[in-house]
Design an enzyme around this catalytic site. Structure first.
Site, PDB file in Angstrom:
ATOM      1  N   HIS A  72       0.809  -1.223   0.000  1.00  0.00           N
ATOM      2  CA  HIS A  72       0.000   0.000   0.000  1.00  0.00           C
ATOM      3  C   HIS A  72       0.841   1.273   0.000  1.00  0.00           C
ATOM      4  CE1 HIS A  72      -4.291  -1.408   0.560  1.00  0.00           C
ATOM      5  NE2 HIS A  72      -3.590  -2.523   0.479  1.00  0.00           N
ATOM      6  N   VAL A  76       2.081   2.923  -4.529  1.00  0.00           N
ATOM      7  CA  VAL A  76       1.461   4.214  -4.822  1.00  0.00           C
ATOM      8  C   VAL A  76       2.557   5.276  -5.026  1.00  0.00           C
ATOM      9  CG1 VAL A  76      -0.231   5.933  -4.080  1.00  0.00           C
ATOM     10  CG2 VAL A  76      -0.543   3.537  -3.467  1.00  0.00           C
ATOM     11  N   ASP A  80       7.583   5.889   0.266  1.00  0.00           N
ATOM     12  CA  ASP A  80       7.971   7.100   0.984  1.00  0.00           C
ATOM     13  C   ASP A  80       7.216   7.282   2.298  1.00  0.00           C
ATOM     14  OD1 ASP A  80       5.450   7.617   0.092  1.00  0.00           O
ATOM     15  OD2 ASP A  80       5.916   9.534  -0.862  1.00  0.00           O
ATOM     16  N   SER A  82       4.254   7.645   2.827  1.00  0.00           N
ATOM     17  CA  SER A  82       3.093   8.546   2.775  1.00  0.00           C
ATOM     18  C   SER A  82       1.866   7.850   3.367  1.00  0.00           C
ATOM     19  CB  SER A  82       2.814   8.992   1.336  1.00  0.00           C
ATOM     20  OG  SER A  82       2.588   7.875   0.505  1.00  0.00           O
ATOM     21  N   SER A 199      -2.213 -15.351   1.434  1.00  0.00           N
ATOM     22  CA  SER A 199      -2.121 -16.625   2.133  1.00  0.00           C
ATOM     23  C   SER A 199      -2.223 -16.423   3.635  1.00  0.00           C
ATOM     24  CB  SER A 199      -0.782 -17.275   1.781  1.00  0.00           C
ATOM     25  OG  SER A 199      -0.445 -18.271   2.692  1.00  0.00           O
ATOM     26  N   ASP A 248      -6.836 -17.793   4.209  1.00  0.00           N
ATOM     27  CA  ASP A 248      -6.433 -19.177   3.949  1.00  0.00           C
ATOM     28  C   ASP A 248      -6.821 -20.003   5.172  1.00  0.00           C
ATOM     29  OD1 ASP A 248      -5.190 -21.619   3.625  1.00  0.00           O
ATOM     30  OD2 ASP A 248      -3.159 -20.803   3.357  1.00  0.00           O
ATOM     31  N   THR A 251      -3.810 -22.812   6.383  1.00  0.00           N
ATOM     32  CA  THR A 251      -2.644 -22.321   7.140  1.00  0.00           C
ATOM     33  C   THR A 251      -2.737 -20.797   7.235  1.00  0.00           C
ATOM     34  OG1 THR A 251      -1.371 -22.293   5.074  1.00  0.00           O
ATOM     35  CG2 THR A 251      -1.088 -24.226   6.479  1.00  0.00           C
ATOM     36  N   ASP A 256       2.633 -19.214   2.735  1.00  0.00           N
ATOM     37  CA  ASP A 256       3.054 -20.392   1.975  1.00  0.00           C
ATOM     38  C   ASP A 256       2.248 -20.485   0.678  1.00  0.00           C
ATOM     39  OD1 ASP A 256       0.546 -21.121   2.781  1.00  0.00           O
ATOM     40  OD2 ASP A 256       1.185 -22.819   4.017  1.00  0.00           O
TER      41      ASP A 256
END
Ligand code: HEM
Ligand SMILES: *[C@@H]1O[C@H](CO)[C@@H](O)[C@H](O)[C@H]1NC(C)=O
EC number: 1.11.1.7
Length: 338
Positions: A72, A76, A80, A82, A199, A248, A251, A256
């Site tokens: 994230h 973008v 930095d 942000s 996962s 998941d 697991t 994985d």
């Protein structure tokens, strides 16, 4: 000197010291390099690793957050930090946009930053802490150790206004997803590997109910539908109840290749997860990663490295924040000079 001149003089000297780059004036900007803090804060990487481990012991889900953060923030426009800025009177934070839905544990990132600041005040950027915590979080989750460069500086603006051009929505077409990855240098197998991050962690019912109500999406595995309906019993989830499905079930705490087996089995929660397993461009890689954890890890490490080096601020660009949620210099002070 008048009071005003004196003020400017004081401000200038203050800025000259505070904005000093982390390398000597006569050296060139080295850009991102391995162990950037070798001389200025040799303990930095150890402190971060220790903190990630301690936090993981107490709150396992912190590692999910460090892994999600690197996507994230870095996808973008620039790695930095942000992502970490709070809203101000004038700007909306990235954290408060719809794409950031479900992001959590920011206060524990502050815990890491504080530990680093105690040892080396004002030296290590939030952007590097974000990236290194992701690296160490991946290890905590059983993923590969990925050597990553440092030397990023912190951005001075929120990128909330452009976030949707960079981060795909949960129901985006795979074509758009691949285009977005390609724009930052990540090829198809790299993109397939990055989604393997699903996962671990969870998805809230608000992002899933459109696949269950008014009709169940017929492509979903019926056994999984039963589980999803059990976890998300209402077509409009109660916003106060924390209702979610684990990404998941097999697991849930381990990074994985089980994710790839799940999506081939039509148990992918998001539309993008499902499409990854069915689109002819991505399916061959999904099958290969479902078979080989080594291949998944190799591609995952390669893609995380590219992601972590996306358009960083280095040298004298940006700043080193004291607190990751707020600019070190506020707009009103610096607008006098810049
Ligand atoms: C097409 C790209 C992607 C889309 C549309 C997407 C979307 C989402 C959504 C909707 C959630 C659920 C949030 C919630 O309900 O709390 C989620 C969770 C998560 N995503 Fe992604 N994601 C994408 C790619 C990635 C990548 C590249 C990474 C990391 C490399 C990542 C890491 C995670 C993690 C770790 C979680 C679980 C977070 C938690 O449990 O706190 N995602 N994602
Ligand atoms: C994707 O889901 C959002 C709601 O989360 C909706 O507003 C949007 O129209 C959907 N887009 C597509 C392409 O289905």
């Amino acid at each position: 000197m008048g009071a005003k001149a004196l003020f400017f003089f004081a401000l200038l000297s203050f800025l000259a010291v505070s904005l000093r780059p982390a390398f000597a004036e006569d050296e060139e900007d080295p850009g991102l390099i391995m162990n950037f803090y070798r001389d200025t804060c040799p303990q930095a990487e150890d402190i971060i690793r220790e903190q990630v481990k301690l936090l993981y012991k107490r709150h396992k889900n912190t590692a999910f957050s460090w892994l999600r953060n690197i996507f994230h923030d870095c996808a973008v426009q620039s790695c930095d930090a942000s992502l970490l800025l709070d809203s101000t009177r004038r700007t909306l934070s990235e954290k408060e946009t719809d794409r950031s839905f479900g992001l959590r544990n920011f206060r524990y990132l502050d815990t890491i930053k504080e530990a680093v600041e105690r040892e080396c005040p004002g030296v290590v950027s939030c952007a590097d802490i974000l990236v290194l915590s992701a690296r160490d979080g991946i290890v905590a989750l059983g993923g590969p150790h990925i050597p990553l460069k440092t030397g990023r500086r912190d951005g001075r603006k929120s990128r909330a206004d452009v976030i949707e051009q960079y981060l795909p929505d949960h129901n985006e077409s795979i074509t758009v997803v691949l285009e977005r990855f390609a724009a930052i240098g990540i090829d198809t197998p790299g993109g397939v590997a990055l989604l393997g991050a699903h996962s671990v962690g969870r998805t809230h019912c608000v992002k899933l109910v459109h696949r269950l109500y008014p009709e169940v999406d017929p492509v979903l595995n019926p056994d999984h539908v039963e589980h999803m309906l059990h976890k998300c019993p209402d077509s409009i989830p109660d916003p106060k109840a924390v209702q979610y499905v684990r990404n998941d079930r097999g697991t849930p705490m381990i990074l994985d290749n089980n994710y790839y087996r799940n999506i081939l089995d039509n148990k992918g929660l998001l539309i993008v997860d499902h499409q990854l397993a069915t689109d002819k461009r991505t399916k061959p890689y999904v099958k290969k990663m479902a078979k080989s954890q080594d291949y998944f890890f190799k591609e995952f490490a390669r893609a995380i490295t590219i992601l972590s080096e996306n358009n960083p601020l280095t040298g004298t660009k940006g700043e080193i924040r004291k607190q990751c949620n707020a600019l070190h210099f506020h707009g009103s002070e610096t607008s006098l000079l810049f």
